[in-house]
Design a protein around this motif. Structure first.
Motif, PDB file in Angstrom:
ATOM      1  N   ASP A 188      -2.428  13.532   1.768  1.00  0.00           N
ATOM      2  CA  ASP A 188      -1.628  12.314   1.919  1.00  0.00           C
ATOM      3  C   ASP A 188      -0.540  12.506   2.964  1.00  0.00           C
ATOM      4  N   ASP A 189       0.165  13.637   2.884  1.00  0.00           N
ATOM      5  CA  ASP A 189       1.244  13.907   3.834  1.00  0.00           C
ATOM      6  C   ASP A 189       0.707  14.067   5.254  1.00  0.00           C
ATOM      7  N   LEU A 190      -0.500  14.582   5.372  1.00  0.00           N
ATOM      8  CA  LEU A 190      -1.077  14.850   6.689  1.00  0.00           C
ATOM      9  C   LEU A 190      -1.269  13.570   7.494  1.00  0.00           C
TER      10      LEU A 190
ATOM     11  N   HIS B 162       0.805  -1.211   0.000  1.00  0.00           N
ATOM     12  CA  HIS B 162       0.000   0.000   0.000  1.00  0.00           C
ATOM     13  C   HIS B 162       0.846   1.274   0.000  1.00  0.00           C
ATOM     14  N   SER B 163       2.103   1.163  -0.394  1.00  0.00           N
ATOM     15  CA  SER B 163       2.992   2.320  -0.295  1.00  0.00           C
ATOM     16  C   SER B 163       2.528   3.496  -1.138  1.00  0.00           C
ATOM     17  N   GLN B 164       1.771   3.251  -2.218  1.00  0.00           N
ATOM     18  CA  GLN B 164       1.338   4.326  -3.098  1.00  0.00           C
ATOM     19  C   GLN B 164      -0.119   4.728  -2.867  1.00  0.00           C
ATOM     20  N   ALA B 165      -0.738   4.247  -1.777  1.00  0.00           N
ATOM     21  CA  ALA B 165      -2.131   4.582  -1.508  1.00  0.00           C
ATOM     22  C   ALA B 165      -2.272   6.082  -1.325  1.00  0.00           C
ATOM     23  N   SER B 166      -3.117   6.702  -2.153  1.00  0.00           N
ATOM     24  CA  SER B 166      -3.206   8.159  -2.174  1.00  0.00           C
ATOM     25  C   SER B 166      -4.638   8.592  -2.454  1.00  0.00           C
ATOM     26  N   CYS B 167      -4.987   9.783  -1.967  1.00  0.00           N
ATOM     27  CA  CYS B 167      -6.289  10.362  -2.294  1.00  0.00           C
ATOM     28  C   CYS B 167      -6.191  11.300  -3.491  1.00  0.00           C
ATOM     29  N   GLY B 168      -4.975  11.552  -3.964  1.00  0.00           N
ATOM     30  CA  GLY B 168      -4.791  12.461  -5.089  1.00  0.00           C
ATOM     31  C   GLY B 168      -4.499  13.891  -4.694  1.00  0.00           C
TER      32      GLY B 168
ATOM     33  N   ILE C  27     -10.548   8.447  -2.458  1.00  0.00           N
ATOM     34  CA  ILE C  27      -9.505   7.507  -2.032  1.00  0.00           C
ATOM     35  C   ILE C  27      -9.732   6.143  -2.677  1.00  0.00           C
ATOM     36  N   VAL C  28     -10.980   5.682  -2.652  1.00  0.00           N
ATOM     37  CA  VAL C  28     -11.311   4.379  -3.226  1.00  0.00           C
ATOM     38  C   VAL C  28     -11.058   4.370  -4.734  1.00  0.00           C
ATOM     39  N   ILE C  29     -11.531   5.400  -5.431  1.00  0.00           N
ATOM     40  CA  ILE C  29     -11.357   5.458  -6.888  1.00  0.00           C
ATOM     41  C   ILE C  29      -9.877   5.505  -7.260  1.00  0.00           C
ATOM     42  N   GLN C  30      -9.112   6.331  -6.547  1.00  0.00           N
ATOM     43  CA  GLN C  30      -7.683   6.395  -6.825  1.00  0.00           C
ATOM     44  C   GLN C  30      -7.014   5.052  -6.582  1.00  0.00           C
ATOM     45  N   GLY C  31      -7.432   4.352  -5.533  1.00  0.00           N
ATOM     46  CA  GLY C  31      -6.862   3.041  -5.249  1.00  0.00           C
ATOM     47  C   GLY C  31      -7.200   2.019  -6.317  1.00  0.00           C
ATOM     48  N   LEU C  32      -8.440   2.029  -6.788  1.00  0.00           N
ATOM     49  CA  LEU C  32      -8.855   1.090  -7.830  1.00  0.00           C
ATOM     50  C   LEU C  32      -8.155   1.376  -9.152  1.00  0.00           C
TER      51      LEU C  32
END
Length: 337
Positions: free
Chosen positions: A96-98, A85-91, A125-130
């Protein structure tokens, strides 16, 4: 934990009788509904002996207890999940940094008033992950029936029109109007993930929108049963996240915090997350969202929001950042408060 999930450790006939005669369906119900003598008085004669009921209650308590794990096993597992999950991001880089990214098998509480952007953030978050992982899928548990398929499709098309249909196929939506229904959904998911015959994309994201109406009716100042139910449910979510490498987001409402919320960096914050002060310690991160102002520029209307960490196991508390929402899409903003 549903009692039917521990059959045949306890007889199916007893599970059915407890449900029908006593309204006892879960381990919490059985352990906190009175003594074994109180329960057996409500059961039909001859259903079970007192000694057997006490034995079955001990078995349920044992099954519901948290298993022990060696420290080196936990460390090795967390490293594998972190890599996954290292690249899990909300965009939105600032968000993300917070929180240190939206992965690592954590349970996030996203709280705030209506219109603060809670559902929009979870959905993005979900859409970016998918989009980032074609072998993953997501489970969205809709408690109030407000999930919008059209808004979701628009958001997917905004990020990647070419694969929008394939992404939507990997987003599962389940209705859960009460705690029993959600337990059933989670139990079915656990069974599916545990099965060696499961093929295809695996669930990596779970969203519960929202958890407030699910747990709040059971909470009471004069009884501990509701709090025990909440604790059991959240412990189950955490165990599910850590066992299968899932990121879980629970959306929570608000309650009054007079004269202001001491967890906030802003003295103007006069609301706090619902479900009581102990709930925030049942998640890995409590993220508070608030809408600051509506704006208008050459591209149309948008709103400016603040995201604030009230408590986190991975990053500093009482830190915050700003972001904007335009047409349901979150992005960075350069505007000052």
């Amino acid at each position: 934990m549903r009692l039917e999930s521990v059959v045949p450790l306890i007889p199916a006939e007893l599970v059915a009788a407890l449900d029908h005669s006593c309204g006892i369906r879960t381990d919490t119900d059985l352990l906190f509904s009175g003594s074994s003598l109180d329960i057996i008085k409500k059961l039909p004669p001859g259903t079970v002996t007192l000694s057997d009921l006490e034995k079955f209650t001990e078995l349920v308590a044992e099954q519901a207890s948290v298993p022990g794990h060696r420290g080196d096993e936990i460390l090795a597992g967390s490293r594998q999940i972190s890599e996954k999950h290292s690249q899990a991001s909300c965009g939105v880089k600032e968000l993300d940094d917070l929180v240190g990214g939206f992965g690592d098998s954590r349970v996030f509480e996203i709280s705030g008033a209506k219109g603060s952007g809670k559902t929009a953030l979870a959905l993005q978050i979900v859409i970016q992950g998918l989009l980032a992982d074609a072998d993953s899928c997501a489970l969205w548990i809709d408690i109030s029936g407000d999930f919008s398929a059209e808004k979701t499709a628009q958001l997917v098309r905004h990020f990647d029109l070419a694969v929008s249909d394939k992404v939507l196929e990997r987003l599962q939506v389940s209705l859960g109007f009460n705690i029993e229904a959600v337990h059933d959904v989670l139990e079915a998911l656990r069974n599916s993930l545990s099965s060696s015959r499961t093929v295809g994309p695996a669930v990596q994201w779970i969203v519960i929108d929202s958890i407030t109406p699910l747990l709040l009716p059971s909470l009471s100042a004069v009884s501990s049963q509701g709090h025990a139910m909440m604790t059991t449910f959240m412990r189950r979510l955490r165990e599910l996240a850590q066992t299968f490498g899932i990121t879980i987001m629970v959306i929570n409402g608000t309650s009054a915090a007079a004269p202001f919320n001491q967890s906030s960096a802003f003295a103007s914050t006069n609301r706090k997350p619902a479900l009581g002060p102990s709930f925030t310690f049942m998640t890995d991160c409590t993220l508070w969202l608030s809408k600051m102002k509506d704006m208008l520029d050459s591209e149309g209307p948008f709103s400016v929001h603040v995201a604030e960490v009230f408590r986190s196991r991975a990053t500093r508390s009482r830190t915050w950042c700003t972001f904007q929402i335009r047409h349901g899409v979150l992005s960075s903003t350069t505007l000052d408060l």
